[in-house]
Design a protein around this motif. Sequence first.
Motif, mmCIF file in Angstrom:
data_model
loop_
_atom_site.group_PDB
_atom_site.id
_atom_site.type_symbol
_atom_site.label_atom_id
_atom_site.label_comp_id
_atom_site.label_asym_id
_atom_site.label_seq_id
_atom_site.Cartn_x
_atom_site.Cartn_y
_atom_site.Cartn_z
ATOM 1 N N ARG A 82 52.677 0.417 36.239
ATOM 2 C CA ARG A 82 52.472 -0.483 35.103
ATOM 3 C C ARG A 82 51.133 -1.198 35.220
ATOM 4 N NH1 ARG A 82 56.545 -2.533 31.871
ATOM 5 N NH2 ARG A 82 57.539 -0.565 32.406
ATOM 6 N N LEU A 83 50.752 -1.599 36.440
ATOM 7 C CA LEU A 83 49.460 -2.257 36.630
ATOM 8 C C LEU A 83 48.315 -1.311 36.271
ATOM 9 C CD1 LEU A 83 47.840 -4.736 37.538
ATOM 10 C CD2 LEU A 83 47.975 -3.847 39.885
ATOM 11 N N VAL A 84 48.394 -0.080 36.735
ATOM 12 C CA VAL A 84 47.345 0.902 36.430
ATOM 13 C C VAL A 84 47.278 1.169 34.928
ATOM 14 C CG1 VAL A 84 46.602 3.306 36.744
ATOM 15 C CG2 VAL A 84 47.380 1.977 38.715
ATOM 16 N N ILE A 123 43.397 11.596 31.228
ATOM 17 C CA ILE A 123 43.472 10.162 31.517
ATOM 18 C C ILE A 123 42.241 9.469 30.937
ATOM 19 C CG2 ILE A 123 44.814 10.569 33.623
ATOM 20 C CD1 ILE A 123 42.192 9.872 35.211
ATOM 21 N N ILE A 124 42.123 8.180 31.187
ATOM 22 C CA ILE A 124 40.938 7.430 30.783
ATOM 23 C C ILE A 124 39.906 7.623 31.894
ATOM 24 C CG2 ILE A 124 40.025 5.164 30.141
ATOM 25 C CD1 ILE A 124 42.288 6.355 28.276
ATOM 26 N N LYS A 150 37.806 1.688 36.132
ATOM 27 C CA LYS A 150 39.270 1.705 36.090
ATOM 28 C C LYS A 150 39.842 2.617 37.175
ATOM 29 C CE LYS A 150 39.460 0.472 31.205
ATOM 30 N NZ LYS A 150 39.899 0.836 29.845
ATOM 31 N N ILE A 151 39.198 3.745 37.416
ATOM 32 C CA ILE A 151 39.632 4.657 38.477
ATOM 33 C C ILE A 151 39.482 3.978 39.834
ATOM 34 C CG2 ILE A 151 39.011 6.796 39.687
ATOM 35 C CD1 ILE A 151 38.397 7.962 36.834
ATOM 36 N N ALA A 194 42.180 1.362 40.356
ATOM 37 C CA ALA A 194 43.493 1.923 40.712
ATOM 38 C C ALA A 194 43.566 2.224 42.208
ATOM 39 C CB ALA A 194 43.769 3.181 39.901
ATOM 40 N N ILE A 195 42.533 2.849 42.731
ATOM 41 C CA ILE A 195 42.531 3.227 44.144
ATOM 42 C C ILE A 195 42.439 1.989 45.039
ATOM 43 C CG2 ILE A 195 41.262 4.499 45.928
ATOM 44 C CD1 ILE A 195 40.416 6.447 43.581
ATOM 45 N N GLU A 196 41.546 1.094 44.729
ATOM 46 C CA GLU A 196 41.392 -0.117 45.550
ATOM 47 C C GLU A 196 42.619 -1.021 45.442
ATOM 48 O OE1 GLU A 196 39.037 -0.361 47.834
ATOM 49 O OE2 GLU A 196 38.381 1.608 47.095
#
Length: 182
Positions: A40-42, A91-92, A97-98, A101-103
């Motif tokens: 949900r956060l991503v 995806i976007i 944003k990528i 998500a990873i961090e």
Amino acid sequence: MSYCSVIDMLTPEARKALHKNYHDNYYGFPIQDDNELFARLVLEINQAGLSWETILKKETSFRCAYANFDIATVAAFTDDDRQRLMQDSGIIRNRLKINAAIENAKTIVQLQQEHGSFKNWLTKNHPKTKEEWVKLFKKTFRFTGGEIVNEFLMSTGFLPGAHSTDCPIYLKVLAQNPLWNS
């Protein structure tokens, strides 16, 4: 034809059903699973500047691209994975944003080690005002401005407001949310 191109061609009735399903079964309901909270956060981060419908239509592609939002797996993504994600039209494809998500997955792994789970960390910080939550999220995570934090917390039941009191779903959410029943 790819899944994404099919989903982009949804009829108005199918688009309405997509929104209704999210509204009636997910929005505002508490989430217990850390991977789903991370999902949900991503998704909320990726919605920034776009419509929620765009994100709903791409959710399956996001799940594929981000290892079904398995936090430990995403936290271990390499530069090759970042490049793969930048090439994924499902995806976007936004580098910020990528990277977020990873961090953020790496941060959640640390929170899990310190608090037992991401859910525990959120619960231990409850209750807070929206402003307090935003300050905490900005200090803890990447790409988490006020609207992203507000929507993440409303959509996962940590802040009220996902449904008005006259919405038929409101009582269902209320009945399932121990944070509001104390």
